[in-house]
Structure formats: C-alpha cells, structure tokens
Enzyme design. Structure first.
Site, PDB file in Angstrom:
ATOM      1  N   CYS A 140       0.912  -1.028  -0.008  1.00 51.49           N
ATOM      2  CA  CYS A 140      -0.006   0.094   0.346  1.00 51.49           C
ATOM      3  C   CYS A 140       0.956   1.208  -0.486  1.00 51.49           C
ATOM      4  CB  CYS A 140      -0.755  -0.172   1.026  1.00 51.49           C
ATOM      5  SG  CYS A 140       0.299  -0.486   3.079  1.00 51.49           S
ATOM      6  N   HIS A 220      -2.305   5.773   7.262  1.00 53.71           N
ATOM      7  CA  HIS A 220      -0.829   6.068   6.971  1.00 53.71           C
ATOM      8  C   HIS A 220      -1.289   7.093   6.759  1.00 53.71           C
ATOM      9  CE1 HIS A 220       0.127   1.420   7.223  1.00 53.71           C
ATOM     10  NE2 HIS A 220      -0.516   1.288   5.824  1.00 53.71           N
TER      11      HIS A 220
END
Lengths: 341, 341
Positions: A140, A220
């Site tokens: 990711c 994140h």
C-alpha cells in the site's frame, strides 16, 4: 471472462474478490479460508465458492453452516489467475502449486520482489505486466509513493525524494496489534524498506524513506519532499493531480485535516467499506518552495489502494487490454471510483 | 540566591519549581494555582508557598486543607524573576504585572516571540540573555531542533533542514485531548510553526518543517534531514553528540526503538517523573548519505526538555554566570542529568 481465484480471503483478499466480481471481463471462481469465521460467512453471503487449504478441516466448516467447494489445489486448477492474498511470507510457499498447474499468479506487497521477479503498479509499468505468469503488486505505501512520484517525475523530473511514512499500528479489526501508546521507529535505521521497494518499480528514482508506527488504525500518512529537476508551481501540480484518477485531492473546503475525517468522508460517500482507493493528497499541504522543492501530505488507506491495482494487474497478465489507461478506466468505473472532491 | 516565583504550577511549572529548588544559586519563593487539586497538594508537600490568582477563591483552598500565602501580585513582588508557566496565550496578559513591579520574567514556548522580544536556547544564545528583563524559552520541539541544528551547523555548516514532527496528542495526565484514532495534520499547510520558531533563535538557518498529531502521550518524535555544507561521517556526528550534555544518544544495544521504551528507561534510571531532559537521538538512525545528507530520529519529551533550559535562562538573566557551558554544567549537576547511555 478471466477466471480469478483468491487464495486468502482476508483484509485484501475479500476486497479483491468484490472488486473482481464487478468487472465486466472477470469472475470469481473461488476464494479460500483456513478456518471458519466472520469472513467465511461473508464469502458465503456473496456467493463465492469457498475452498479450504486443509481438507481435513472440512467438518468444522460444515458444522458452522459453511459449504466447502473443495481444496485450494482444486480451486487453483479451475482458475486462469490466482491472486495470492495470504498473510505476508506465506504466499511464497504457494509458488510451487501455481507452477505445477502452470497458472498465472499475483502476490501482494508482503512478499519479496524476487518471488515474482516483477513488481507492479498500474500507473508505472502496466505494459511490462502484459502476458506475464507472475507478478507482485507492491504494498500500500509503495503503491502510494509510486503513483505520485511517477506523475511528478514524468512532468518535472525528480532529482531526489525524501518521504516519511507514519503508519497505522493495525487494521481496525485487528485487535492483537499495537502499539497502544508509543511512537515506534520501524525500522530505527534509514532508509526503511519503502525506498528500495519504490525502486523495484521505478529503478531510476533516488529516494530516502523513513517509517514510524503509531497507535491508530484507519490509514497511513506520508510526508513527501521531492527535489525537482525543473521548476513547478503549486497550480500546475494540482492540475496534474486532478487529471489522475488514482490521485484524490482533498480540498481545503472539505475541512478534512486527518485520516479519521477522511475515512468518515469515504464512508459517507458510500464507498464499499469506506475504502479510499486513491492517494488522499491534501491540497492545502501542497507547496513548492524555491521553485523546485515540492512538499505534500498524503493519506494512504492500507486496506484499499492495492485492490484496484490488483485488478489492473490481472487484466494486464490476461493480456487482452493493452494500455494502463484503458484498464484503469474499466476498473474505476466498475468499482465506482469517482473523484472524491 | 536568585528568588524565583513560578506563576502557573502545572505540567511545566511544577518541574521548573523542582529543578530550581535544587540549584545552588536559586530558591523558590512561591508558586501559583488557580484552583485546588492534585498539583496544589504536591506544592504543599514540597513546601512551596502557594499563591492564588483570584484571592476570592481563598476559602476553597482553605477548605481543601491548602494554606494560601497570598495573591499572585504579592508573590511577584517577592521575586527577582518570575517563570510564567501559565497555559499558552494566558501569559501574555501577565506582562503588565511584571512591568508594574519591574521584575524579570520568562515565558514558555506557548507564547509568541514578540511578547518577550527574545527567544532563548541555552546551547544557542545564552550570552544574549545576560541581564535581560524578558525572555521566552522556546517550545519543547523547537528546543530539540535548535540543540541539534546548532551543533551540526557549527561544525559542518547546515545548508537546509527538513524536519517532520510526529507529536503526542496530549500529556499522560491530560484526559480531555485527542485524537483517539487518527493521524491529524497540524497544520495541513507547510511549513508548521516550528521552522519559523527555530529561526527566532537561529535566524540564518534555512528550515522547512511539518507536523502531525497522533494518539500517544509519552513523547514527540522528530525525523530530521540536514543538507550539510561540508562532508561529515556518522562517526564524527556520534562523537559530537556524545560530547553534548543536552543531546542523549540511545545506543542500539539498549534495544530501545520507541518513545514508550525510552520513557520506561528514564523511569528505571529514577529520573524525577521519568523525565528526559535531553534530545533522545537514536544512534542507529543516524545516517550520512552521499557525504552531506544527514538523517536522524530523535525523541523529545514535551514535559521535560525546556525545564533545564528555563533554569539556564533564569541564571543568564540574573547575570552572574557568564557562559552557557558553566550554567549548563551547574544545572545538569543539580538535577542529576548524566548521560543516559
């Protein structure tokens, strides 16, 4: 129709299955679980044939009211392409099986580049995946970095990238992970693995990354600096981002300043599971200092951004759709990815 | 003996009072609270005369078993120097009082530079504080940045600093603050206030900063990049840090990789309140790439690092001790600051 099997129906696998099943040129022929549980019920509810790794455990599934279509080995034989979304490090052990039946296979970013020999990102190297037997969709964070770096590099040239990843401790449903109250250097050393991982897709990019883990679950956050070869303006970069369907622009007018507000927004937009498939780039953070020093914050949804990349990767490996632009357009339309602004 | 009053006996004020009271050349003549509570009991236990802002609230203190020595205005009259550790923004309103009684006063980093007209850091500009009436000790993060930047700049020359601050959401005892599950950009825009704040102490430094807030309480974490004018080696930088008493080096052999493990360590060392007065620089993170591109992680204890700076600032303003080195040495010895490695 490309027949797709999802080996490992967990956080990524279940999303890939849903994304694949709504594509016009693909179908899910099966998904696998190692034991009964909530996700296995979801597979049943979706109508995905359920295969199991250890056929000796069939009774436990039957007892739980879950029909078992067969073994993972049987599932693989029925597929054109297997997406291996088993936990990081586990997928390596499945390679022999894919080779045995001469099947195409895609691993996710938890596996090493060397396992597939090719690391994929739709916006960077779609054409190199065409017809391949094996590929790895980068993680990711690497996906989020590759998308924006490739775009900026292709227009202004990137001299050097410095990026700091502030990573979520665990996914929302993962109750066993930490930290509860700490900022953890992961790793302490510089660079983190993300820099070299970006180079597995974009070998010519000079990049230094660092990473921390913090007590949060939703997304994140990246702080990225790019030294450019040629001058840019904020307005130029904003326009480029707006034109890129995998880069979402979070406008100041939304009032969103955090991962949590962004997740609330994608949930309100009725995205499945509130998924943010794009990079969430904060427009107000985007700054070009001294003409060639670019800065920005971007949120990366760890559960979601690789899902649409995986769909594109399947399509490239199947070989019928020859350009990234065409595949991305088909994928986006099918899952319902429209600009978040 | 320098007579010191602490106006605002909270997170910073209570630590300053303890640090001052163990100095050989200073004494606490009083501390102030606005209402009774746990910290007021601690002041009583320590034997600090307790003054109150609103003398109309005296009964509430008496009822709680707390003796009141008088009003804040009376306390100020008895002091040579007042350390104003009232909440950020409140201290500004007290300036008239300090001027009325022609007292020296120190504010903390929650106030603007302009209020005092001078921003202080022991390692950077001690000599400029000598004899001053007003000074501001810069905030915990700015203090941590100034210490390391000044050192590196004085030896190798610093061309440009890029620093990312991952900040704790609230102090451990602060139950009203968040976030609980988010990474918050604070601010979204680049630069954060820290860059300009560093320049209030080190005006010639080119610096870009960014800041996020995360769900943790123990310490901030900085990721710092410095482009150097002259080449350096990791070993040279390590030696410089080891020789600087306000820069702590966290060796790899400790196994410490996070703020939480570091706080456990300073607590085990029996530092008062487990305070880390120094920058906590992770030795293993320290990297010099391409000869002039320096990177490091450092933990900054938001409750502690400014405390020893405030003590030095008091000493400088009182005027008897003429060098930073001498004051830092006295302060460190008195509080018990010895190398954490």
């Amino acid at each position: 129709m490309i027949k797709v099997a999802v080996n490992g129906y967990g956080t990524i696998g279940k999303r890939v299955a849903d994304a694949v099943s709504c594509q016009p040129d693909m179908e899910i022929i099966g998904v696998s679980k190692t034991k009964p549980g909530a996700e296995a019920y979801v597979a049943k509810e979706r109508g995905y044939p359920l295969y199991i790794a250890d056929i000796g455990k069939k009774d436990a599934f039957i007892k739980a009211g879950l029909e078992v279509a067969g073994s993972v080995e049987e599932m693989i034989q029925k597929a054109d392409i297997v997406v291996d979304a088993t936990p990081g490090g586990v997928g390596e052990g499945n390679k022999a099986l894919y080779e045995k039946y001469q099947k195409k296979a895609i691993w996710e970013g938890g596996e090493e580049h060397e396992l597939a020999g090719f690391s994929f990102n739709s916006s960077c190297n779609y054409d190199q995946a065409i017809g391949r037997q094996f590929a790895r969709v980068v993680s990711c964070n690497t996906t989020g970095l590759c998308r924006i770096i490739k775009l900026i590099d292709s227009v202004f040239g990137v001299k050097k990238v410095r990026a700091t990843m502030v990573r979520r401790g665990g996914d929302p449903g993962d109750i066993k992970r930490g930290p509860i109250d700490a900022i953890v250097l992961n790793p302490v050393t510089i660079p983190s693995h993300h820099g070299p991982d970006v180079q597995s897709v974009l070998p010519h990019i000079s990049i230094v990354t660092s990473a921390m883990i913090v007590p949060t679950t939703l997304m994140h956050m990246h702080f990225i600096n790019m030294e450019l070869k040629n001058p840019a303006t904020k307005e130029q970069v904003i326009e480029l981002i707006k034109a890129h369907s995998r880069l979402g622009l979070i406008e100041k007018s939304t009032g969103i300043t955090s991962t949590a507000e962004l997740k609330e927004f994608t949930s309100d937009l009725l995205r499945p599971r509130g998924d943010l498939w794009e990079n969430g780039i904060f427009a107000d953070s985007l700054s070009v200092l001294d003409g060639t020093d670019l800065y920005l914050f971007q949120a990366i949804h760890q559960e979601a951004d690789v899902v649409v990349e995986t769909v594109d990767c399947i399509r490239a490996m199947a070989g019928d759709v020859k350009t990234a632009m065409e595949s991305i357009s088909i994928t986006n339309k099918a899952v319902g990815l429209t600009a978040i602004r």
